[in-house]
Motif scaffolding. Structure first.
Motif, PDB file in Angstrom:
ATOM      1  N   ILE A   8      45.834 -73.072  53.159  1.00 45.53           N
ATOM      2  CA  ILE A   8      45.554 -73.135  54.604  1.00 45.53           C
ATOM      3  C   ILE A   8      46.242 -71.979  55.318  1.00 45.53           C
ATOM      4  O   ILE A   8      45.634 -71.319  56.170  1.00 45.53           O
ATOM      5  CB  ILE A   8      45.995 -74.494  55.182  1.00 45.53           C
ATOM      6  N   GLU A   9      47.494 -71.708  54.962  1.00 43.31           N
ATOM      7  CA  GLU A   9      48.218 -70.584  55.565  1.00 43.31           C
ATOM      8  C   GLU A   9      47.471 -69.273  55.316  1.00 43.31           C
ATOM      9  O   GLU A   9      47.269 -68.469  56.235  1.00 43.31           O
ATOM     10  CB  GLU A   9      49.629 -70.490  54.987  1.00 43.31           C
ATOM     11  N   GLY A  10      47.063 -69.050  54.086  1.00 41.87           N
ATOM     12  CA  GLY A  10      46.336 -67.825  53.751  1.00 41.87           C
ATOM     13  C   GLY A  10      45.042 -67.693  54.534  1.00 41.87           C
ATOM     14  O   GLY A  10      44.703 -66.617  55.025  1.00 41.87           O
ATOM     15  N   TYR A  11      44.313 -68.798  54.658  1.00 44.43           N
ATOM     16  CA  TYR A  11      43.070 -68.796  55.421  1.00 44.43           C
ATOM     17  C   TYR A  11      43.330 -68.426  56.877  1.00 44.43           C
ATOM     18  O   TYR A  11      42.644 -67.565  57.441  1.00 44.43           O
ATOM     19  CB  TYR A  11      42.402 -70.174  55.317  1.00 44.43           C
ATOM     20  N   LEU A  12      44.317 -69.083  57.506  1.00 41.84           N
ATOM     21  CA  LEU A  12      44.599 -68.816  58.920  1.00 41.84           C
ATOM     22  C   LEU A  12      45.066 -67.373  59.127  1.00 41.84           C
ATOM     23  O   LEU A  12      44.667 -66.725  60.100  1.00 41.84           O
ATOM     24  CB  LEU A  12      45.628 -69.809  59.460  1.00 41.84           C
ATOM     25  N   LYS A  13      45.871 -66.861  58.226  1.00 44.60           N
ATOM     26  CA  LYS A  13      46.322 -65.464  58.342  1.00 44.60           C
ATOM     27  C   LYS A  13      45.147 -64.507  58.214  1.00 44.60           C
ATOM     28  O   LYS A  13      45.075 -63.503  58.933  1.00 44.60           O
ATOM     29  CB  LYS A  13      47.385 -65.154  57.291  1.00 44.60           C
ATOM     30  N   GLN A  14      44.231 -64.821  57.322  1.00 45.35           N
ATOM     31  CA  GLN A  14      43.051 -63.982  57.151  1.00 45.35           C
ATOM     32  C   GLN A  14      42.193 -63.997  58.416  1.00 45.35           C
ATOM     33  O   GLN A  14      41.704 -62.953  58.861  1.00 45.35           O
ATOM     34  CB  GLN A  14      42.237 -64.452  55.942  1.00 45.35           C
ATOM     35  N   VAL A  15      42.023 -65.169  59.012  1.00 41.33           N
ATOM     36  CA  VAL A  15      41.240 -65.285  60.246  1.00 41.33           C
ATOM     37  C   VAL A  15      41.911 -64.479  61.361  1.00 41.33           C
ATOM     38  O   VAL A  15      41.237 -63.792  62.134  1.00 41.33           O
ATOM     39  CB  VAL A  15      41.067 -66.769  60.649  1.00 41.33           C
ATOM     40  N   ILE A  16      43.236 -64.544  61.432  1.00 42.85           N
ATOM     41  CA  ILE A  16      43.964 -63.776  62.456  1.00 42.85           C
ATOM     42  C   ILE A  16      43.742 -62.284  62.247  1.00 42.85           C
ATOM     43  O   ILE A  16      43.468 -61.548  63.200  1.00 42.85           O
ATOM     44  CB  ILE A  16      45.473 -64.118  62.432  1.00 42.85           C
ATOM     45  N   GLU A  17      43.862 -61.818  61.016  1.00 49.84           N
ATOM     46  CA  GLU A  17      43.705 -60.388  60.724  1.00 49.84           C
ATOM     47  C   GLU A  17      42.293 -59.899  61.027  1.00 49.84           C
ATOM     48  O   GLU A  17      42.113 -58.766  61.465  1.00 49.84           O
ATOM     49  CB  GLU A  17      44.059 -60.089  59.263  1.00 49.84           C
ATOM     50  N   LEU A  18      41.301 -60.738  60.791  1.00 49.05           N
ATOM     51  CA  LEU A  18      39.910 -60.338  61.013  1.00 49.05           C
ATOM     52  C   LEU A  18      39.470 -60.495  62.469  1.00 49.05           C
ATOM     53  O   LEU A  18      38.416 -59.989  62.855  1.00 49.05           O
ATOM     54  CB  LEU A  18      38.978 -61.135  60.097  1.00 49.05           C
ATOM     55  N   SER A  19      40.282 -61.187  63.265  1.00 41.88           N
ATOM     56  CA  SER A  19      39.927 -61.437  64.656  1.00 41.88           C
ATOM     57  C   SER A  19      39.980 -60.138  65.467  1.00 41.88           C
ATOM     58  O   SER A  19      40.860 -59.307  65.269  1.00 41.88           O
ATOM     59  CB  SER A  19      40.901 -62.454  65.269  1.00 41.88           C
ATOM     60  N   GLU A  20      39.032 -60.008  66.378  1.00 47.31           N
ATOM     61  CA  GLU A  20      39.013 -58.832  67.246  1.00 47.31           C
ATOM     62  C   GLU A  20      39.899 -59.032  68.469  1.00 47.31           C
ATOM     63  O   GLU A  20      40.187 -58.089  69.191  1.00 47.31           O
ATOM     64  CB  GLU A  20      37.573 -58.520  67.667  1.00 47.31           C
ATOM     65  N   ARG A  21      40.318 -60.276  68.689  1.00 48.01           N
ATOM     66  CA  ARG A  21      41.224 -60.568  69.807  1.00 48.01           C
ATOM     67  C   ARG A  21      42.656 -60.556  69.296  1.00 48.01           C
ATOM     68  O   ARG A  21      42.896 -60.442  68.107  1.00 48.01           O
ATOM     69  CB  ARG A  21      40.883 -61.929  70.411  1.00 48.01           C
ATOM     70  N   ASP A  22      43.593 -60.718  70.195  1.00 49.55           N
ATOM     71  CA  ASP A  22      45.005 -60.729  69.793  1.00 49.55           C
ATOM     72  C   ASP A  22      45.472 -62.116  69.381  1.00 49.55           C
ATOM     73  O   ASP A  22      46.647 -62.310  69.116  1.00 49.55           O
ATOM     74  CB  ASP A  22      45.890 -60.164  70.907  1.00 49.55           C
ATOM     75  N   HIS A  23      44.529 -63.071  69.305  1.00 48.74           N
ATOM     76  CA  HIS A  23      44.878 -64.435  68.915  1.00 48.74           C
ATOM     77  C   HIS A  23      43.634 -65.136  68.361  1.00 48.74           C
ATOM     78  O   HIS A  23      42.521 -64.631  68.478  1.00 48.74           O
ATOM     79  CB  HIS A  23      45.421 -65.217  70.110  1.00 48.74           C
ATOM     80  N   ILE A  24      43.888 -66.303  67.750  1.00 49.23           N
ATOM     81  CA  ILE A  24      42.770 -67.155  67.340  1.00 49.23           C
ATOM     82  C   ILE A  24      42.964 -68.522  67.969  1.00 49.23           C
ATOM     83  O   ILE A  24      44.084 -68.910  68.295  1.00 49.23           O
ATOM     84  CB  ILE A  24      42.642 -67.296  65.802  1.00 49.23           C
ATOM     85  N   GLU A  25      41.866 -69.213  68.159  1.00 50.44           N
ATOM     86  CA  GLU A  25      41.911 -70.592  68.635  1.00 50.44           C
ATOM     87  C   GLU A  25      41.179 -71.434  67.613  1.00 50.44           C
ATOM     88  O   GLU A  25      40.050 -71.124  67.246  1.00 50.44           O
ATOM     89  CB  GLU A  25      41.259 -70.720  70.016  1.00 50.44           C
ATOM     90  N   ILE A  26      41.857 -72.470  67.150  1.00 50.81           N
ATOM     91  CA  ILE A  26      41.267 -73.338  66.146  1.00 50.81           C
ATOM     92  C   ILE A  26      41.311 -74.783  66.623  1.00 50.81           C
ATOM     93  O   ILE A  26      42.115 -75.141  67.479  1.00 50.81           O
ATOM     94  CB  ILE A  26      41.988 -73.223  64.788  1.00 50.81           C
ATOM     95  N   LYS A  27      40.457 -75.585  66.064  1.00 54.17           N
ATOM     96  CA  LYS A  27      40.508 -77.035  66.269  1.00 54.17           C
ATOM     97  C   LYS A  27      41.071 -77.617  64.983  1.00 54.17           C
ATOM     98  O   LYS A  27      40.542 -77.376  63.898  1.00 54.17           O
ATOM     99  CB  LYS A  27      39.131 -77.597  66.574  1.00 54.17           C
ATOM    100  N   ARG A  28      42.139 -78.350  65.137  1.00 54.97           N
ATOM    101  CA  ARG A  28      42.845 -78.930  64.005  1.00 54.97           C
ATOM    102  C   ARG A  28      41.898 -79.743  63.121  1.00 54.97           C
ATOM    103  O   ARG A  28      41.908 -79.618  61.894  1.00 54.97           O
ATOM    104  CB  ARG A  28      43.984 -79.800  64.546  1.00 54.97           C
TER     105      ARG A  28
END
Length: 156
Positions: A8-28
């Motif tokens: 899960i940590e790896g997935y979230l970090k990957q999503v952050i790195e690929l994001s064009e914004r300075d943050h990500i918003e997720i639904k738990r």
């Protein structure tokens, strides 16, 4: 084999790195569904792997349209990262705080894996056989000395 928290940590970090914004918003609940785990597992990962000491800011909004926002703190210069960490260490450092800081330094490529292992060994509770809160103060001083050495000898 990696455990579910690492995945899960790896997935979230990957999503952050690929994001064009300075943050990500997720639904738990959506992330929990994706990994077929309970939502509290997502909370655990966020609370332990996305801390300020590891270079992240987390905020959450509860309710029907609720979300968890994760923002990666990116400082422009390595010396700024070191100065920020040194300032945080002035109040002492718990074992988990020290580990988070070392992992952040490794992630920001300020130290090598070898240096990280040495730092973690030097500040481990099994090395610092002192009573609390003295142990946290000594751990903090050791880390500050190491960081000053990195900051001024490497000209980062």
């Amino acid at each position: 084999m990696r455990n579910i928290s690492d995945v899960i940590e790896g997935y979230l970090k990957q999503v952050i790195e690929l994001s064009e914004r300075d943050h990500i918003e997720i639904k738990r609940s959506e992330v929990a569904e994706k990994f077929q785990c309970v939502p509290s597992q997502i909370n655990y990962v966020i609370n332990t792997r996305f801390t300020v000491d590891r270079g992240y800011l987390v905020e959450s909004k509860r309710g029907g349209g609720g979300y968890i926002r994760i923002k990666r703190i990116r400082l422009h210069k390595k010396s700024d990262v070191l100065a920020e960490i040194i300032e945080r260490l002035e109040q002492g450092a718990t074992q988990s705080m020290a580990e988070d800081i070392v992992f952040r330094l490794l992630d920001e490529e300020i130290i090598s894996k070898r240096e990280a292992k040495l730092m973690l060994s030097a500040v481990d509770r099994s090395t610092l056989l002192l009573p609390l809160p003295l142990r946290d103060e000594v751990r903090s001083r050791i880390l500050i000395a190491m960081l000053f050495s990195l900051k001024f000898q490497s000209n980062v």
